[in-house]
Design an enzyme around this catalytic site. Structure first.
Site, mmCIF file in Angstrom:
data_model
loop_
_atom_site.group_PDB
_atom_site.id
_atom_site.type_symbol
_atom_site.label_atom_id
_atom_site.label_comp_id
_atom_site.label_asym_id
_atom_site.label_seq_id
_atom_site.Cartn_x
_atom_site.Cartn_y
_atom_site.Cartn_z
ATOM 1 N N ARG A 1 0.816 -1.215 0.000
ATOM 2 C CA ARG A 1 0.000 0.000 0.000
ATOM 3 C C ARG A 1 0.850 1.265 0.000
ATOM 4 N NH1 ARG A 1 -4.146 -1.288 4.478
ATOM 5 N NH2 ARG A 1 -3.398 0.596 5.462
ATOM 6 N N ARG B 1 8.743 6.263 -4.297
ATOM 7 C CA ARG B 1 8.862 7.206 -5.426
ATOM 8 C C ARG B 1 10.278 7.690 -5.623
ATOM 9 N NH1 ARG B 1 4.643 10.470 -2.860
ATOM 10 N NH2 ARG B 1 2.667 9.525 -3.438
ATOM 11 N N ARG C 1 -7.377 -6.575 15.319
ATOM 12 C CA ARG C 1 -6.309 -5.888 16.025
ATOM 13 C C ARG C 1 -6.948 -4.619 16.588
ATOM 14 N NH1 ARG C 1 -1.853 -6.922 18.565
ATOM 15 N NH2 ARG C 1 -0.305 -5.282 18.378
ATOM 16 N N ARG D 1 2.463 6.257 16.581
ATOM 17 C CA ARG D 1 2.549 7.624 16.047
ATOM 18 C C ARG D 1 1.940 8.627 17.010
ATOM 19 N NH1 ARG D 1 -1.499 6.697 10.836
ATOM 20 N NH2 ARG D 1 -3.221 5.783 11.979
ATOM 21 N N GLU E 1 -1.013 7.019 19.570
ATOM 22 C CA GLU E 1 -1.774 5.846 19.115
ATOM 23 C C GLU E 1 -0.987 4.575 19.448
ATOM 24 O OE1 GLU E 1 -3.451 6.252 15.143
ATOM 25 O OE2 GLU E 1 -3.095 4.124 14.784
ATOM 26 N N TYR F 1 -10.761 -4.194 5.892
ATOM 27 C CA TYR F 1 -10.341 -2.811 6.072
ATOM 28 C C TYR F 1 -10.695 -2.040 4.818
ATOM 29 C CZ TYR F 1 -7.909 1.506 6.537
ATOM 30 O OH TYR F 1 -7.657 2.851 6.594
ATOM 31 N N ASP G 1 -10.889 2.036 3.253
ATOM 32 C CA ASP G 1 -10.801 3.476 3.405
ATOM 33 C C ASP G 1 -12.190 4.066 3.199
ATOM 34 O OD1 ASP G 1 -8.152 4.006 4.075
ATOM 35 O OD2 ASP G 1 -7.469 3.896 2.001
HETATM 36 P P1 FAD Z 1 -17.795 2.297 11.501
HETATM 37 O O1 FAD Z 1 -17.279 3.671 11.392
HETATM 38 O O2 FAD Z 1 -17.141 1.401 12.467
HETATM 39 O O3 FAD Z 1 -19.355 2.383 11.845
HETATM 40 C C1 FAD Z 1 -20.078 1.286 12.354
HETATM 41 C C2 FAD Z 1 -20.941 1.777 13.498
HETATM 42 O O4 FAD Z 1 -21.784 0.711 13.919
HETATM 43 C C3 FAD Z 1 -20.125 2.191 14.713
HETATM 44 O O5 FAD Z 1 -20.477 3.498 15.090
HETATM 45 C C4 FAD Z 1 -20.522 1.172 15.769
HETATM 46 O O6 FAD Z 1 -20.544 1.693 17.081
HETATM 47 C C5 FAD Z 1 -21.914 0.769 15.315
HETATM 48 N N1 FAD Z 1 -22.330 -0.552 15.769
HETATM 49 C C6 FAD Z 1 -21.619 -1.704 15.700
HETATM 50 N N2 FAD Z 1 -22.309 -2.710 16.238
HETATM 51 C C7 FAD Z 1 -23.488 -2.196 16.666
HETATM 52 C C8 FAD Z 1 -24.607 -2.749 17.331
HETATM 53 N N3 FAD Z 1 -24.648 -4.036 17.689
HETATM 54 N N4 FAD Z 1 -25.667 -1.933 17.629
HETATM 55 C C9 FAD Z 1 -25.610 -0.611 17.304
HETATM 56 N N5 FAD Z 1 -24.559 -0.038 16.678
HETATM 57 C C10 FAD Z 1 -23.512 -0.816 16.369
HETATM 58 N N6 FAD Z 1 -9.989 5.817 5.975
HETATM 59 C C11 FAD Z 1 -9.586 6.772 5.088
HETATM 60 O O7 FAD Z 1 -10.171 6.883 4.013
HETATM 61 N N7 FAD Z 1 -8.557 7.624 5.391
HETATM 62 C C12 FAD Z 1 -7.868 7.552 6.564
HETATM 63 O O8 FAD Z 1 -6.942 8.336 6.801
HETATM 64 C C13 FAD Z 1 -8.255 6.555 7.505
HETATM 65 N N8 FAD Z 1 -7.604 6.421 8.673
HETATM 66 C C14 FAD Z 1 -7.956 5.434 9.539
HETATM 67 C C15 FAD Z 1 -7.262 5.331 10.736
HETATM 68 C C16 FAD Z 1 -7.585 4.343 11.647
HETATM 69 C C17 FAD Z 1 -6.813 4.234 12.929
HETATM 70 C C18 FAD Z 1 -8.634 3.429 11.352
HETATM 71 C C19 FAD Z 1 -8.981 2.335 12.315
HETATM 72 C C20 FAD Z 1 -9.356 3.543 10.173
HETATM 73 C C21 FAD Z 1 -9.030 4.555 9.258
HETATM 74 N N9 FAD Z 1 -9.751 4.725 8.078
HETATM 75 C C22 FAD Z 1 -9.349 5.686 7.167
HETATM 76 C C23 FAD Z 1 -10.930 3.869 7.735
HETATM 77 C C24 FAD Z 1 -12.272 4.485 8.199
HETATM 78 O O9 FAD Z 1 -12.263 4.603 9.594
HETATM 79 C C25 FAD Z 1 -13.423 3.583 7.717
HETATM 80 O O10 FAD Z 1 -13.442 3.575 6.316
HETATM 81 C C26 FAD Z 1 -14.826 3.983 8.210
HETATM 82 O O11 FAD Z 1 -14.868 4.360 9.549
HETATM 83 C C27 FAD Z 1 -15.761 2.810 8.009
HETATM 84 O O12 FAD Z 1 -17.105 3.160 8.252
HETATM 85 P P2 FAD Z 1 -18.153 2.012 8.614
HETATM 86 O O13 FAD Z 1 -19.494 2.645 8.578
HETATM 87 O O14 FAD Z 1 -17.913 0.840 7.801
HETATM 88 O O15 FAD Z 1 -17.768 1.556 10.101
HETATM 89 N N1 UDP Z 2 4.443 1.240 7.638
HETATM 90 C C1 UDP Z 2 5.739 1.201 8.117
HETATM 91 N N2 UDP Z 2 6.286 2.343 8.601
HETATM 92 C C2 UDP Z 2 5.629 3.506 8.634
HETATM 93 C C3 UDP Z 2 4.308 3.561 8.121
HETATM 94 C C4 UDP Z 2 3.742 2.400 7.633
HETATM 95 O O1 UDP Z 2 6.368 0.158 8.120
HETATM 96 O O2 UDP Z 2 6.196 4.518 9.110
HETATM 97 C C5 UDP Z 2 3.866 -0.030 7.130
HETATM 98 C C6 UDP Z 2 3.147 -0.821 8.217
HETATM 99 O O3 UDP Z 2 3.370 -2.187 7.962
HETATM 100 C C7 UDP Z 2 1.692 -0.486 7.991
HETATM 101 C C8 UDP Z 2 1.650 -0.393 6.468
HETATM 102 O O4 UDP Z 2 2.907 0.200 6.122
HETATM 103 O O5 UDP Z 2 0.846 -1.474 8.502
HETATM 104 C C9 UDP Z 2 0.512 0.426 5.930
HETATM 105 O O6 UDP Z 2 0.610 1.724 6.441
HETATM 106 P P1 UDP Z 2 -0.584 2.754 6.332
HETATM 107 O O7 UDP Z 2 -0.132 4.046 6.877
HETATM 108 O O8 UDP Z 2 -1.138 2.675 4.958
HETATM 109 O O9 UDP Z 2 -1.670 2.113 7.245
HETATM 110 P P2 UDP Z 2 -1.989 2.277 8.774
HETATM 111 O O10 UDP Z 2 -0.689 2.474 9.512
HETATM 112 O O11 UDP Z 2 -2.903 3.451 8.838
HETATM 113 O O12 UDP Z 2 -2.628 0.982 9.043
#
Ligand code: FAD
Ligand code: UDP
Length: 367
Positions: free
Chosen positions: A171, A175, A248, A279, A302, A350, A352
């Site tokens: 992912r 570059r 996780r 981070r 985090e 997972y 985005d």
């Molecule tokens: P969720 O946001 O999890 O929504 C599901 C909802 O259902 C939750 O509010 C939950 O509480 C509720 N729920 C679950 N079970 C029940 C139940 N039994 N009864 C009632 N409610 C319930 N995407 C990006 O595009 N860019 C980013 O930079 C990015 N960064 C991320 C960083 C992290 C650390 C993580 C974990 C994810 C990141 N993502 C990012 C992904 C992004 O968070 C998801 O794409 C998005 O939140 C998914 O939406 P969803 O509706 O599928 O799930």
């Molecule tokens: N990664 C890494 N070093 C960094 C950033 C990312 O090795 O400083 C690796 C790591 O394995 C991570 C993957 O690249 O799981 C994807 O990173 P990304 O930032 O896309 O995802 P996130 O960390 O948000 O899961």
């Protein structure tokens, strides 16, 4: 039936469905077990700074339909993600680009950097990468692997890189240009007034019950609407009768600091294994105009964490065992014509944000 549609989960997937159903004149009930909408993209103001409560979220996409869609609900700023990586007392630019290679080796031209990577690749003698370690070394060489990938990845996933699948690292862009933009997508940004406000607009007109868990009163919710969109955990929906899917987790520690500018960047990754967090996020830098005006700042550390049932499931662990189990649940789900399983938990994947929206729009089309 009191409602046409019940949506379990007020995250992004649920919001896209709610909007379409409401626009079509349907009667919609949304239930959400947390005390707020927006799921994991929820953001809230702390000391006047929009804080991303469940991890830093940058919207990026190359899908014009999705970009047009989100722009109906929010104005996006021109934020570009350029994380920094710290390893001991050294500092590098991410993703891996000419700035990184210069700091690592002193190489100034693409040709010099290319030769250095080639040389390390040859020395490692890897022809077909079988795991993340081999994949990383063959992409960027051993130095970058040892300093910027190994520690970060092993903290993140709680396993040695030799036991992790190669695809995780693919992912990350590599570059041979001086370009620190983390993403290759055409459009990128963060909503000017926060993700929660955006999702709020998507849900406008919906009846929403917060602090309401579907499983707490399943019988009632199963008889309240013609159809259901379920965005919770798919194995929990089927009472884990085939087994439990694994995840996780993460832990976030947020602090307010009496300082206007703590790290000069939104994201600083700590890539050595010995530092327990992966981070530090300094939220004010998401919104450029707030940068220097506010005398305070909010930072979040985090920490990756093991997951057990009951913990917040952030990342599905898509290994062979879990994927096989998920396929079995998916087959059960296909029999439930009255329920649409979606989002990151309903689909055990997972995704985005742009992919979640695209999937919801495609699922809507299908029904
Ligand atoms: P969720 O946001 O999890 O929504 C599901 C909802 O259902 C939750 O509010 C939950 O509480 C509720 N729920 C679950 N079970 C029940 C139940 N039994 N009864 C009632 N409610 C319930 N995407 C990006 O595009 N860019 C980013 O930079 C990015 N960064 C991320 C960083 C992290 C650390 C993580 C974990 C994810 C990141 N993502 C990012 C992904 C992004 O968070 C998801 O794409 C998005 O939140 C998914 O939406 P969803 O509706 O599928 O799930
Ligand atoms: N990664 C890494 N070093 C960094 C950033 C990312 O090795 O400083 C690796 C790591 O394995 C991570 C993957 O690249 O799981 C994807 O990173 P990304 O930032 O896309 O995802 P996130 O960390 O948000 O899961």
């Amino acid at each position: 039936m009191k409602y046409d549609l019940l949506i379990v989960g007020a995250g992004l997937y649920g919001a896209v469905f709610a909007r379409a159903a409401l626009d079509a004149g349907k009667k919609v009930l949304v239930i959400e077990k947390r005390d707020h909408i927006a799921g994991n993209i929820y953001s809230e103001k702390v000391e006047g700074i929009e804080v991303h409560k469940y991890g830093p979220h940058i919207f990026h996409t190359s899908d014009r339909t999705v970009w047009d869609y989100v722009n109906r609900f929010a104005e996006f700023n021109r934020y570009t993600n350029c994380p920094i990586a710290r390893y001991k007392d050294e500092q590098y630019s991410l993703p891996f680009n000419m700035h990184t290679f210069y700091a690592m080796w002193g190489t100034k031209t693409p040709q010099e950097a290319k030769e250095k990577i080639e040389q390390q690749r040859r020395e490692a003698g890897i022809t077909e990468p079988k795991n993340l370690e081999e994949q990383a070394i063959s992409l960027v060489g051993r130095d970058i692997y040892e300093k910027l990938i190994k520690g970060y990845t092993e903290k993140q996933w709680g396993r040695p890189c030799t036991e992790l699948p190669a695809f995780i690292i693919k992912r990350l862009p590599v570059r041979l240009t001086y370009d620190n933009n983390y993403f290759n997508d055409r459009w990128q940004g963060v909503p000017e007034d926060g993700y929660t406000a955006m999702v709020q607009r998507m849900f406008e007109g919906a009846e929403i019950e917060l602090n309401t868990d579907y499983f707490a009163d399943r019988d009632k919710f199963d008889h309240i609407a013609e159809r259901m969109v379920f965005t919770g955990m798919i194995d929990q929906f089927f009472e884990e009768k085939l087994g439990t899917l694994e995840y996780r987790s993460l832990r976030f520690e947020t602090e307010v600091l009496d300082c206007a500018n703590y790290q000069g960047n939104t994201l600083v990754n700590y890539t050595e294994y010995e530092i327990p967090y992966t981070r530090i996020i300094e939220h004010k830098h998401f919104v450029l105009r707030e940068q220097l005006e506010n005398p305070k700042t909010v930072i979040t550390k985090e920490y990756p964490a093991a997951w057990k049932p009951g913990d917040e499931p952030y990342y599905p662990i898509n290994n062979e065992k879990n994927n096989t189990l998920y396929e079995k649940y998916k087959a059960l789900a296909a029999e439930r014509k009255d329920v649409i399983f979606g989002g990151r938990l309903g689909g055990y994947q997972y995704l985005d944000m742009d992919k979640v929206i695209a999937k919801a729009l495609a699922d809507l089309k299908e029904i």
